[in-house]
Motif scaffolding. Structure first.
Motif, PDB file in Angstrom:
ATOM      1  N   ASP A 172     -72.683 125.165  -5.975  1.00 15.63           N
ATOM      2  CA  ASP A 172     -72.374 126.591  -6.146  1.00 15.63           C
ATOM      3  C   ASP A 172     -73.501 127.310  -6.879  1.00 15.63           C
ATOM      4  N   VAL A 173     -74.712 126.969  -6.505  1.00 12.04           N
ATOM      5  CA  VAL A 173     -75.914 127.531  -7.125  1.00 12.04           C
ATOM      6  C   VAL A 173     -76.856 128.007  -6.029  1.00 12.04           C
ATOM      7  N   LEU A 174     -77.600 129.070  -6.311  1.00 15.77           N
ATOM      8  CA  LEU A 174     -78.642 129.564  -5.414  1.00 15.77           C
ATOM      9  C   LEU A 174     -79.993 129.414  -6.103  1.00 15.77           C
ATOM     10  N   ALA A 175     -81.037 129.215  -5.317  1.00 11.31           N
ATOM     11  CA  ALA A 175     -82.392 129.124  -5.852  1.00 11.31           C
ATOM     12  C   ALA A 175     -83.141 130.413  -5.538  1.00 11.31           C
ATOM     13  N   LEU A 176     -83.731 131.019  -6.569  1.00  9.12           N
ATOM     14  CA  LEU A 176     -84.614 132.167  -6.409  1.00  9.12           C
ATOM     15  C   LEU A 176     -86.030 131.670  -6.654  1.00  9.12           C
ATOM     16  N   THR A 177     -86.845 131.701  -5.634  1.00 10.50           N
ATOM     17  CA  THR A 177     -88.154 131.051  -5.677  1.00 10.50           C
ATOM     18  C   THR A 177     -89.245 132.014  -5.243  1.00 10.50           C
ATOM     19  N   ALA A 178     -90.351 132.003  -5.973  1.00 12.13           N
ATOM     20  CA  ALA A 178     -91.508 132.833  -5.614  1.00 12.13           C
ATOM     21  C   ALA A 178     -92.464 132.036  -4.744  1.00 12.13           C
ATOM     22  N   MET A 179     -93.178 132.733  -3.888  1.00  9.93           N
ATOM     23  CA  MET A 179     -94.215 132.119  -3.071  1.00  9.93           C
ATOM     24  C   MET A 179     -95.577 132.601  -3.557  1.00  9.93           C
ATOM     25  N   SER A 180     -96.380 131.658  -4.024  1.00  5.04           N
ATOM     26  CA  SER A 180     -97.739 131.961  -4.510  1.00  5.04           C
ATOM     27  C   SER A 180     -97.721 133.100  -5.525  1.00  5.04           C
ATOM     28  N   ALA A 181     -96.948 132.920  -6.578  1.00  2.00           N
ATOM     29  CA  ALA A 181     -96.851 133.950  -7.612  1.00  2.00           C
ATOM     30  C   ALA A 181     -98.185 134.109  -8.332  1.00  2.00           C
ATOM     31  N   PHE A 182     -98.672 135.349  -8.406  1.00  2.00           N
ATOM     32  CA  PHE A 182     -99.907 135.642  -9.122  1.00  2.00           C
ATOM     33  C   PHE A 182     -99.613 136.133 -10.539  1.00  2.00           C
ATOM     34  N   ARG A 183     -98.535 136.922 -10.684  1.00  2.00           N
ATOM     35  CA  ARG A 183     -98.138 137.413 -11.991  1.00  2.00           C
ATOM     36  C   ARG A 183     -96.621 137.603 -11.997  1.00  2.00           C
ATOM     37  N   PRO A 184     -95.884 137.003 -12.943  1.00  2.00           N
ATOM     38  CA  PRO A 184     -96.329 136.038 -13.951  1.00  2.00           C
ATOM     39  C   PRO A 184     -96.809 134.726 -13.300  1.00  2.00           C
ATOM     40  N   ARG A 185     -97.965 134.271 -13.691  1.00  2.00           N
ATOM     41  CA  ARG A 185     -98.612 133.149 -13.008  1.00  2.00           C
ATOM     42  C   ARG A 185     -97.820 131.862 -13.108  1.00  2.00           C
ATOM     43  N   ARG A 186     -97.136 131.662 -14.190  1.00  2.00           N
ATOM     44  CA  ARG A 186     -96.437 130.391 -14.408  1.00  2.00           C
ATOM     45  C   ARG A 186     -94.936 130.470 -14.110  1.00  2.00           C
ATOM     46  N   TRP A 187     -94.486 131.555 -13.503  1.00  2.00           N
ATOM     47  CA  TRP A 187     -93.064 131.665 -13.212  1.00  2.00           C
ATOM     48  C   TRP A 187     -92.684 130.732 -12.073  1.00  2.00           C
ATOM     49  N   ARG A 188     -91.699 129.881 -12.297  1.00  2.00           N
ATOM     50  CA  ARG A 188     -91.304 128.860 -11.321  1.00  2.00           C
ATOM     51  C   ARG A 188     -89.968 129.159 -10.653  1.00  2.00           C
ATOM     52  N   GLY A 189     -89.483 130.391 -10.801  1.00  2.00           N
ATOM     53  CA  GLY A 189     -88.238 130.737 -10.141  1.00  2.00           C
ATOM     54  C   GLY A 189     -87.049 130.597 -11.078  1.00  2.00           C
ATOM     55  N   ALA A 190     -85.851 130.732 -10.498  1.00  2.00           N
ATOM     56  CA  ALA A 190     -84.632 130.705 -11.298  1.00  2.00           C
ATOM     57  C   ALA A 190     -83.489 130.122 -10.492  1.00  2.00           C
ATOM     58  N   LEU A 191     -82.518 129.551 -11.202  1.00  2.00           N
ATOM     59  CA  LEU A 191     -81.272 129.096 -10.606  1.00  2.00           C
ATOM     60  C   LEU A 191     -80.192 130.113 -10.943  1.00  2.00           C
ATOM     61  N   LEU A 192     -79.458 130.548  -9.935  1.00  2.00           N
ATOM     62  CA  LEU A 192     -78.454 131.581 -10.113  1.00  2.00           C
ATOM     63  C   LEU A 192     -77.098 131.087  -9.623  1.00  2.00           C
ATOM     64  N   PRO A 193     -76.007 131.590 -10.208  1.00  2.00           N
ATOM     65  CA  PRO A 193     -74.685 131.220  -9.686  1.00  2.00           C
ATOM     66  C   PRO A 193     -74.503 131.763  -8.273  1.00  2.00           C
ATOM     67  N   LYS A 194     -73.691 131.073  -7.509  1.00  2.00           N
ATOM     68  CA  LYS A 194     -73.430 131.474  -6.130  1.00  2.00           C
ATOM     69  C   LYS A 194     -72.873 132.886  -6.048  1.00  2.00           C
ATOM     70  N   SER A 195     -72.201 133.331  -7.105  1.00  2.00           N
ATOM     71  CA  SER A 195     -71.583 134.653  -7.119  1.00  2.00           C
ATOM     72  C   SER A 195     -72.573 135.778  -7.418  1.00  2.00           C
ATOM     73  N   ALA A 196     -73.829 135.454  -7.686  1.00  2.00           N
ATOM     74  CA  ALA A 196     -74.814 136.457  -8.106  1.00  2.00           C
ATOM     75  C   ALA A 196     -75.094 137.480  -7.000  1.00  2.00           C
ATOM     76  N   HIS A 197     -75.312 138.699  -7.431  1.00  2.00           N
ATOM     77  CA  HIS A 197     -75.758 139.775  -6.552  1.00  2.00           C
ATOM     78  C   HIS A 197     -77.226 140.026  -6.880  1.00  2.00           C
ATOM     79  N   VAL A 198     -78.094 139.688  -5.945  1.00  2.00           N
ATOM     80  CA  VAL A 198     -79.540 139.802  -6.162  1.00  2.00           C
ATOM     81  C   VAL A 198     -80.076 141.016  -5.405  1.00  2.00           C
ATOM     82  N   ARG A 199     -80.818 141.849  -6.100  1.00  2.00           N
ATOM     83  CA  ARG A 199     -81.488 142.982  -5.470  1.00  2.00           C
ATOM     84  C   ARG A 199     -82.983 142.848  -5.732  1.00  2.00           C
ATOM     85  N   ILE A 200     -83.757 142.990  -4.681  1.00  2.00           N
ATOM     86  CA  ILE A 200     -85.215 142.943  -4.802  1.00  2.00           C
ATOM     87  C   ILE A 200     -85.774 144.256  -4.260  1.00  2.00           C
TER      88      ILE A 200
END
Length: 255
Positions: A172-200
Motif C-alpha cells: 500500500d505504498v507508492l514510489a515517487l522517483t526522479a529521473m536524472s535529478a540535477f537539483r536537488p542533486r542528491r534527492w533519491r525520491g520518496a515513498l508515499l502512502p497509497k492514499s496520497a494525492h500527488v500534484r506535479i
C-alpha cells in the motif's frame, strides 16, 4: 481458479504470439472475452498491460503466457496442461493509478496506469517541476529529466531503471522517483502512502515543455498532473503457484 472451461485467447502481433494463438485455440477452443471464465494473454509485459486495460470491465481474470522478452507479469509458455495450470493458479489483485493531466490549451487528459505515471521533458532543456502531496508543497523546484509515480506492480519497470525502490505487492505504498535529478542533486525520491494525492506542476512550461504518460497513454505540453490511486478499479491477474508478483518482487531484489 476452479472453473476455466471457457478460455479467451488474446495475442500480440508478433509471429511467436500468433503461432501460440493458433496452437492453443485448436487445443482448447477460443471464446469471446465477454463469455470467458478466464482470459489468456499471449505476448510480453506491454501486451499484458494492454489486455488488462482493455478487459478491466469484464469479470474474468487474466492469465499471461510469455511470448515476449522479459515477461515479468507473465507465466512461462507451455501448451500442455493449461487447464490444470489455470485451476491451480493464484490470484493477485492490483489497483491502477489515475492520471489527470492539464495541457497548455486547457484540455484535460485522463488515463489509468497499472505501472506508473511519468512526466518527461519534451525538449532540449531539463524540466522544472513543483511537487505537492495532499495539498502541501513538498518540493518547490525539482530540476530533472522527469519524475514518476509507480505502483508496487510497476516498481520493477521504469521506476527501477530510474533507481527507484522495488515495492512489495501488498505494501500500500507508492514510489515517487526522479529521473536524472540535477537539483536537488542528491534527492533519491520518496515513498508515499497509497492514499496520497500527488500534484506535479510544470514550471516554465513553454520554455521547458513536458509530456505526461500513463502506461503509454501520452499527453503533450502539460502544465500540471494529478495522480491518485484508482481503488475503485481492480485488475485480477493469475500466476502459477510460487511465481506470483510478491515472490517475483522479492526475487528481483536479490538478482
Amino acid at each position: 481458479m476452479p472453473n476455466a472451461q471457457k478460455i479467451a485467447f488474446l495475442a500480440s502481433e508478433t509471429d511467436v504470439a500468433r503461432d501460440a494463438l493458433r496452437a492453443l485455440s485448436t487445443e482448447y477452443g477460443n471464446v469471446d472475452p465477454i463469455e470467458a471464465d478466464v482470459i489468456v494473454a499471449l505476448g510480453g509485459d506491454g501486451f499484458m498491460l494492454q489486455t488488462l486495460h482493455g478487459t478491466q470491465e469484464l469479470p474474468a481474470p487474466v492469465y499471461g503466457m510469455n511470448c515476449g522478452t522479459v515477461g515479468f507479469l507473465m507465466n512461462e509458455y507451455q501448451e500442455p496442461g493449461l487447464r490444470t495450470r489455470l485451476a491451480a493458479a493464484q490470484e493477485e489483485i492490483i489497483n491502477p493509478l489515475h492520471m489527470k493531466a492539464i495541457k497548455e490549451n486547457g484540455e484535460v487528459h485522463e488515463a489509468l496506469a497499472i505501472n506508473e505515471v511519468s512526466l518527461l521533458r519534451a525538449g532540449p532543456q531539463a524540466a522544472r517541476l513543483k511537487i505537492t502531496v495532499d495539498g502541501r508543497e513538498r518540493m518547490e523546484e525539482l530540476v530533472c529529466d522527469g519524475a514518476l509515480v509507480s505502483t508496487p506492480a510497476g516498481s520493477t519497470a521504469y521506476n527501477y531503471s530510474a533507481h527507484g525502490p522495488i515495492l512489495p505487492i501488498g505494501s500500500d505504498v507508492l514510489a515517487l522517483t526522479a529521473m536524472s535529478a540535477f537539483r536537488p542533486r542528491r534527492w533519491r525520491g520518496a515513498l508515499l502512502p497509497k492514499s496520497a494525492h500527488v500534484r506535479i506542476d510544470v514550471l516554465q512550461s513553454q520554455k521547458r515543455p513536458v509530456m505526461a504518460d500513463a502506461d503509454s497513454r501520452s499527453a503533450g505540453s502539460v502544465v500540471s498532473v494529478e495522480i491518485t490511486s484508482a481503488t475503485h478499479v481492480s485488475h485480477r491477474i493469475l500466476f502459477d503457484p510460487g511465481h506470483g508478483l510478491e515472490e517475483r518482487l522479492i526475487r528481483e531484489q536479490f538478482a
